[in-house]
Design an enzyme around this catalytic site. Sequence first.
Site, PDB file in Angstrom:
ATOM      1  N   CYS A   1       0.968  -1.234   0.237  1.00 10.75           N
ATOM      2  CA  CYS A   1      -0.081   0.023  -0.036  1.00 10.75           C
ATOM      3  C   CYS A   1       0.823   1.277   0.057  1.00 10.75           C
ATOM      4  O   CYS A   1       1.491   1.479  -1.004  1.00 10.75           O
ATOM      5  CB  CYS A   1      -0.699  -0.050   1.222  1.00 10.75           C
TER       6      CYS A   1
ATOM      7  N   HIS B   1      -3.385  -5.157   2.029  1.00 11.01           N
ATOM      8  CA  HIS B   1      -2.488  -5.622   2.877  1.00 11.01           C
ATOM      9  C   HIS B   1      -2.558  -6.753   3.186  1.00 11.01           C
ATOM     10  O   HIS B   1      -3.453  -7.575   4.160  1.00 11.01           O
ATOM     11  CB  HIS B   1      -3.217  -4.673   4.060  1.00 11.01           C
TER      12      HIS B   1
ATOM     13  N   GLU C   1      -0.876  -8.436   5.448  1.00 12.00           N
ATOM     14  CA  GLU C   1      -0.246  -8.680   6.824  1.00 12.00           C
ATOM     15  C   GLU C   1      -1.616  -8.418   7.739  1.00 12.00           C
ATOM     16  O   GLU C   1      -1.557  -8.883   8.752  1.00 12.00           O
ATOM     17  CB  GLU C   1       0.677  -7.766   7.297  1.00 12.00           C
TER      18      GLU C   1
HETATM   19  N1  GLN Z   1      -3.792   6.367   1.044  1.00 10.35           N
HETATM   20  C1  GLN Z   1      -2.671   6.073   1.529  1.00 10.35           C
HETATM   21  C2  GLN Z   1      -1.473   6.909   0.857  1.00 10.35           C
HETATM   22  O1  GLN Z   1      -1.820   7.460  -0.080  1.00 10.35           O
HETATM   23  C3  GLN Z   1      -2.184   4.518   1.497  1.00 10.35           C
HETATM   24  C4  GLN Z   1      -3.112   3.950   2.270  1.00 10.35           C
HETATM   25  C5  GLN Z   1      -2.590   2.637   3.047  1.00 10.35           C
HETATM   26  O2  GLN Z   1      -1.404   2.307   3.225  1.00 10.35           O
HETATM   27  N2  GLN Z   1      -3.572   1.743   3.441  1.00 10.35           N
HETATM   28  O3  GLN Z   1      -0.216   6.768   1.173  1.00 10.35           O
END
Ligand code: GLN
Length: 187
Positions: free
Chosen positions: A79, A169, A171
């Site tokens: 992410c 994610h 994890e």
């Molecule tokens: N929206 C977050 C970003 O732009 C990422 C979201 C996440 O890591 N769950 O960094």
Amino acid sequence: MKIAVLAVQGAFIEHEKMLASLGAEVIELRKKKDVLQEFDGLVLPGGESTVQGKLIRELDMFDILKKKIEDGIPVLATCAGLILLAEKISNDTRKHFATLPVTVMRNAYGRQLESFYTEGDFGKLKNVPMEFIRAPYIESVGEDVEILSKVDDNIVAVKYNNQLAMSFHPELLSDTRIHEEFLGMLI
Ligand code: GLN
């Protein structure tokens, strides 16, 4: 096998628990002196990429980590971690490590669909559970980037040499196969 988890912000504890359950030794990267240690793999967790990008620069960890990634240390990025690796962020003027030849869009699913769960393929792995939280997706990939997962035609996981990166994610769920795949990259 010593895995370093970037622990300045975001969902790092869940990665640490999962890696420890698979028998890895885990250390946290919180300050410059932590990144000066020897370690065999790096995890860039989810969270807020703007905050993480700012902190790793302020804490003087940025150049050392970028060099390690460029030198080939295996990296698992989820992410916000994917955003830190991306060469280009289509809806942000910032970029961070820029070691992964992909263009990502931050918060690509918009406000209507902030979080969702699905299952999909991840390379050879089938029915992998995927939790998306304000997730980015990958709009385009450069040469030699292997696409591992697509959800609704959007690219959500890739591998490029030593870098394994995904929008979701793993994890946060109990399926450990992606972390096992990452640990397999260290051998
Ligand atoms: N929206 C977050 C970003 O732009 C990422 C979201 C996440 O890591 N769950 O960094």
